[in-house]
Enzyme design. Structure first.
Site, mmCIF file in Angstrom:
data_model
loop_
_atom_site.group_PDB
_atom_site.id
_atom_site.type_symbol
_atom_site.label_atom_id
_atom_site.label_comp_id
_atom_site.label_asym_id
_atom_site.label_seq_id
_atom_site.Cartn_x
_atom_site.Cartn_y
_atom_site.Cartn_z
ATOM 1 N N ARG A 294 -33.091 48.973 20.297
ATOM 2 C CA ARG A 294 -33.885 50.197 20.167
ATOM 3 C C ARG A 294 -33.761 50.836 18.784
ATOM 4 O O ARG A 294 -34.031 52.026 18.627
ATOM 5 C CB ARG A 294 -33.461 51.198 21.245
ATOM 6 C CG ARG A 294 -33.640 50.652 22.662
ATOM 7 C CD ARG A 294 -33.167 51.643 23.714
ATOM 8 N NE ARG A 294 -33.296 51.085 25.062
ATOM 9 C CZ ARG A 294 -32.981 51.739 26.180
ATOM 10 N NH1 ARG A 294 -32.503 52.978 26.119
ATOM 11 N NH2 ARG A 294 -33.127 51.156 27.355
ATOM 12 N N CYS B 19 -50.132 53.001 7.078
ATOM 13 C CA CYS B 19 -50.427 51.569 7.019
ATOM 14 C C CYS B 19 -49.215 50.768 7.477
ATOM 15 O O CYS B 19 -49.339 49.817 8.231
ATOM 16 C CB CYS B 19 -50.822 51.172 5.602
ATOM 17 S SG CYS B 19 -52.347 51.935 5.031
ATOM 18 N N TYR C 80 -59.074 43.097 -1.316
ATOM 19 C CA TYR C 80 -60.347 43.746 -1.621
ATOM 20 C C TYR C 80 -61.165 42.865 -2.556
ATOM 21 O O TYR C 80 -60.617 42.166 -3.422
ATOM 22 C CB TYR C 80 -60.115 45.119 -2.261
ATOM 23 C CG TYR C 80 -59.719 46.179 -1.262
ATOM 24 C CD1 TYR C 80 -60.678 46.784 -0.451
ATOM 25 C CD2 TYR C 80 -58.391 46.567 -1.111
ATOM 26 C CE1 TYR C 80 -60.326 47.743 0.480
ATOM 27 C CE2 TYR C 80 -58.021 47.532 -0.185
ATOM 28 C CZ TYR C 80 -58.998 48.111 0.609
ATOM 29 O OH TYR C 80 -58.647 49.060 1.532
#
Length: 318
Positions: free
Chosen positions: A182, A201, A264
């Site tokens: 955890r 992001c 891109y």
């Protein structure tokens, strides 16, 4: 020849260029994209700052320390001449009633296409930065990016209004229960996405302790491969080093898991330039302080033996 860190990154770039899906995106720039990929970096073999282009360790480190402090205002970053979050704060300002300068609508794309406008944009951005640095009330109003990474890491608020410090909690868990599954910090808070300048992001990371070594795995939902990912790799490697030192552990692996990994369309030539280069040996990291992770300063960090090819400029998609 490529070192193991640059080699892993180059292989991902080449794969996206070869088989990536051509897609439209929020910024209307266009991308080549792959969904689902994983890179692994053995941090005992050096610090994974790419060498086939120059990547600024100062920008990476000061941004990470900004997150760790729980800060969300770009004033701290600008004091270190760190401009990587400026556009998002500037966008909020030029859309406000307090802005009375030239029309800055769609400034990111226009600055790339119009030299005359680009000069106006740079002038207005320079004024904005000086206001942020020199006027605390202005900075409070227009320098804050909302409930972005630092807020979620250090001051997550639940629906009952309780405040929770995820980073401090996970460090205590690593110290007291190293085998726990955890050891997780999340920046993705669905109820607060609309109050963030940019939704996270790099959304969630988990730590794993084995044989006295601390490893970290990051899940990144959206990955700008050329501009963002070299920063993300080094940032989470640095975070792993800092938390390992805090917990009296050695570093293990940094595992980088991607959702939408994209290049891109206006970065393709820059990527090809980088892929044509050989690499240097990776640098090493030294932390010259025994201070708590929450009190570490940029000046306490030393990058040793970093040699690289020149930086490669490319436009940011806002």
């Amino acid at each position: 020849m490529l070192n193991s860190f640059d080699s892993a990154y180059h292989a991902l770039c080449e794969e996206i260029l070869e088989i990536g899906n051509q897609r439209d995106d929020r910024t209307h720039t266009g991308t080549f994209s792959k969904f689902g990929h994983q890179l692994r970096f053995d941090l005992s073999k050096g610090f994974p700052l790419l060498t086939t282009k120059k990547v600024s360790f100062k920008l990476i480190a000061t941004e990470l320390l900004w997150f760790i402090k729980g800060d969300t205002n770009i004033q701290y970053l600008l004091k270190y001449n760190n401009n990587i979050w400026n556009e998002w704060a500037f966008e909020k300002y030029v859309q406000s009633n307090d802005y009375h300068g030239p029309d800055m609508t769609n400034f990111g794309h226009r600055a790339l296409q119009d030299d005359e406008f680009n000069e106006l944009y740079k002038e207005e951005m320079s004024k904005f930065k000086q206001h942020i640095l020199n006027d605390d009330s202005f900075a409070k109003k227009y320098g804050d990016l909302g409930n972005v990474y630092g807020k979620q890491w250090r001051d997550w608020v639940d629906k009952e209004g309780n405040h929770f410090d995820q980073l401090k909690t996970v460090i205590e868990q690593i110290k007291n229960s190293p085998n726990s599954r955890r050891h997780i910090v999340s920046a993705w808070n669905p109820t607060e996405i609309d109050s963030m300048a940019l939704p996270p992001c790099h959304t969630m990371f988990q730590f794993y302790v084995q044989d006295g070594r601390l490893s970290c795995q990051l899940y990144q939902r959206s990955a700008d491969i050329f501009l963002g990912v070299p920063f993300n790799i080094a940032s989470y490697a640095l975070l792993t080093h800092l938390i390992a030192k805090e917990c009296n552990l050695e570093v293990g692996e940094f595992v980088h898991t991607f959702g939408d990994a994209h290049i891109y369309s206006n970065h393709i030539e820059a990527i090809k330039t980088q892929l044509s280069r050989n690499s240097f040996d990776p640098p090493t990291l030294k932390i010259n302080s025994n201070a708590s992770i929450f009190d570490i300063n940029y000046e306490d960090l030393e990058l040793i033996g970093y040699n690289s090819h020149p930086a490669i400029k490319a436009p940011i998609a806002v």
